[in-house]
Scaffold this motif. Structure first.
Motif, mmCIF file in Angstrom:
data_model
loop_
_atom_site.group_PDB
_atom_site.id
_atom_site.type_symbol
_atom_site.label_atom_id
_atom_site.label_comp_id
_atom_site.label_asym_id
_atom_site.label_seq_id
_atom_site.Cartn_x
_atom_site.Cartn_y
_atom_site.Cartn_z
ATOM 1 N N GLY A 49 0.821 -1.205 0.000
ATOM 2 C CA GLY A 49 0.000 0.000 0.000
ATOM 3 C C GLY A 49 0.856 1.256 0.000
ATOM 4 O O GLY A 49 2.078 1.212 0.012
ATOM 5 N N GLU A 50 0.216 2.389 -0.029
ATOM 6 C CA GLU A 50 0.910 3.661 -0.068
ATOM 7 C C GLU A 50 1.662 3.897 1.239
ATOM 8 O O GLU A 50 1.137 3.708 2.334
ATOM 9 C CB GLU A 50 -0.123 4.778 -0.263
ATOM 10 N N ASN A 51 2.887 4.330 1.130
ATOM 11 C CA ASN A 51 3.662 4.645 2.325
ATOM 12 C C ASN A 51 3.392 6.085 2.683
ATOM 13 O O ASN A 51 3.751 6.992 1.956
ATOM 14 C CB ASN A 51 5.147 4.416 2.051
ATOM 15 N N VAL A 52 2.731 6.301 3.774
ATOM 16 C CA VAL A 52 2.389 7.659 4.161
ATOM 17 C C VAL A 52 3.091 8.072 5.431
ATOM 18 O O VAL A 52 2.726 9.051 6.058
ATOM 19 C CB VAL A 52 0.863 7.808 4.325
ATOM 20 N N GLY A 53 4.120 7.332 5.820
ATOM 21 C CA GLY A 53 4.801 7.647 7.068
ATOM 22 C C GLY A 53 5.498 8.978 7.003
ATOM 23 O O GLY A 53 6.295 9.235 6.118
ATOM 24 N N LEU A 54 5.177 9.883 7.931
ATOM 25 C CA LEU A 54 5.850 11.162 8.005
ATOM 26 C C LEU A 54 6.933 11.160 9.050
ATOM 27 O O LEU A 54 7.748 12.050 9.104
ATOM 28 C CB LEU A 54 4.830 12.260 8.294
ATOM 29 N N HIS A 55 6.913 10.204 9.933
ATOM 30 C CA HIS A 55 7.909 10.116 10.977
ATOM 31 C C HIS A 55 8.550 8.740 10.873
ATOM 32 O O HIS A 55 7.946 7.734 11.211
ATOM 33 C CB HIS A 55 7.264 10.315 12.342
ATOM 34 N N LEU A 56 9.809 8.735 10.418
ATOM 35 C CA LEU A 56 10.490 7.472 10.253
ATOM 36 C C LEU A 56 10.785 6.856 11.608
ATOM 37 O O LEU A 56 11.187 7.556 12.538
ATOM 38 C CB LEU A 56 11.802 7.685 9.525
ATOM 39 N N PRO A 57 10.638 5.546 11.727
ATOM 40 C CA PRO A 57 11.153 4.878 12.921
ATOM 41 C C PRO A 57 12.632 5.183 13.049
ATOM 42 O O PRO A 57 13.352 5.267 12.058
ATOM 43 C CB PRO A 57 10.912 3.395 12.619
ATOM 44 N N THR A 58 13.069 5.373 14.284
ATOM 45 C CA THR A 58 14.451 5.749 14.531
ATOM 46 C C THR A 58 15.112 4.750 15.447
ATOM 47 O O THR A 58 14.499 4.276 16.411
ATOM 48 C CB THR A 58 14.513 7.153 15.165
ATOM 49 N N LEU A 59 16.341 4.438 15.118
ATOM 50 C CA LEU A 59 17.155 3.559 15.953
ATOM 51 C C LEU A 59 18.436 4.312 16.300
ATOM 52 O O LEU A 59 19.135 4.778 15.401
ATOM 53 C CB LEU A 59 17.483 2.267 15.189
ATOM 54 N N SER A 60 18.709 4.433 17.576
ATOM 55 C CA SER A 60 19.936 5.083 18.035
ATOM 56 C C SER A 60 20.833 4.051 18.687
ATOM 57 O O SER A 60 20.381 3.299 19.562
ATOM 58 C CB SER A 60 19.615 6.195 19.036
ATOM 59 N N VAL A 61 22.082 4.011 18.280
ATOM 60 C CA VAL A 61 23.038 3.064 18.856
ATOM 61 C C VAL A 61 24.334 3.781 19.159
ATOM 62 O O VAL A 61 24.640 4.833 18.583
ATOM 63 C CB VAL A 61 23.300 1.872 17.909
ATOM 64 N N GLN A 62 25.080 3.213 20.065
ATOM 65 C CA GLN A 62 26.398 3.738 20.398
ATOM 66 C C GLN A 62 27.405 3.284 19.342
ATOM 67 O O GLN A 62 27.339 2.152 18.836
ATOM 68 C CB GLN A 62 26.849 3.238 21.760
ATOM 69 N N GLU A 63 28.312 4.177 19.049
ATOM 70 C CA GLU A 63 29.383 3.828 18.120
ATOM 71 C C GLU A 63 30.108 2.586 18.620
ATOM 72 O O GLU A 63 30.440 2.477 19.802
ATOM 73 C CB GLU A 63 30.357 4.996 17.999
ATOM 74 N N GLY A 64 30.304 1.643 17.721
ATOM 75 C CA GLY A 64 30.982 0.403 18.084
ATOM 76 C C GLY A 64 30.041 -0.738 18.410
ATOM 77 O O GLY A 64 30.441 -1.907 18.352
ATOM 78 N N ASP A 65 28.786 -0.404 18.747
ATOM 79 C CA ASP A 65 27.810 -1.456 19.024
ATOM 80 C C ASP A 65 27.287 -2.031 17.710
ATOM 81 O O ASP A 65 27.480 -1.461 16.626
ATOM 82 C CB ASP A 65 26.634 -0.905 19.826
#
Lengths: 112, 115
Positions: free
Chosen positions: A1-17
């Protein structure tokens, strides 16, 4: 279906992980899957692909896992670096259709 | 290096003024695609050429047209741009056959602004 997401899911990780980005695909008949990385202001860049006759494929620092039973795809990035910061899209393709269907995308942020 | 090239990288046009975006490739791929991508969204396929065969997506507005004069070049024509057409336009190529599908290679995109 149509992608209407205005806010992308976000993943935050520490450098090296290690990072794991997940994707649910829609069509059980899809037989080819690709992960793309898109940095700000640039076109999507191919990372790794996998065909439906495989359940795992490894590249340099990246691994893609495919679970056809639950229609799930994941991208694992080992030892995440600042340059890995981007939006990651999964895409599925039905054999012979020549048409990629993109997932919503996940924004990966690397914390120093 | 073999690549997908898009010109211009940034294009500003006026409401209703026709605009053409161009794409060229040195990969000698037989399939070329045009996508529209709006902020924080996935690329949306507008149409593609399989060799000389044009394939339009059902929901692509008539305002959008395409030309492929040869293997290397493909153009996106927007006949009467509206404010809602402001977006990044991505060109991609692939070397498909009827028996095998391969990854798509994307150009850097053209960011279109409509004033």
């Amino acid at each position: 279906g149509e992608n209407v997401g205005l806010h992308l899911p976000t993943l935050s990780v520490q450098e090296g992980d290690n990072s794991i980005i997940n994707c649910a695909y829609s069509n059980s008949a899809s037989d080819y899957f690709i992960w793309y990385k898109q940095e700000s202001g640039k076109g999507p860049q191919f990372i790794i692909d996998i065909r439906s006759n495989m359940d795992k494929r490894q590249g340099q620092r990246v691994t893609v896992l495919l679970n056809k039973t639950v229609k799930h795809l994941s991208l694992q990035i080992a030892a995440t670096q600042p340059g890995d910061s981007a939006v990651y899209f999964c895409a599925e393709l039905l054999q012979g259709a020549q048409k990629l269907v993109f997932g919503q995308g996940t924004r990966l942020t690397i914390n120093p | 290096d073999a690549m997908v090239i898009q010109n211009p990288r940034y294009q500003v046009t006026q409401f209703g003024k026709p605009v053409t975006l161009s794409c060229s490739q040195t990969l000698n791929h037989n399939v070329m695609y045009w996508y529209q991508q709006k902020s924080s969204q996935a690329p949306k396929l507008l149409f593609h050429y399989y060799d000389k065969d044009f394939n339009n997506e059902a929901d692509t507005p008539d305002n959008f047209q395409s030309r492929r004069p040869n293997t290397s070049f493909c153009f996106l024509d927007i006949r009467s741009p509206g404010l809602g057409d402001a977006a990044m336009y991505l060109c991609a190529t692939s070397r498909d056959s009827r028996w095998q599908t391969y990854e798509q290679y994307f150009g850097p995109g053209t960011r279109l602004t409509v004033t």
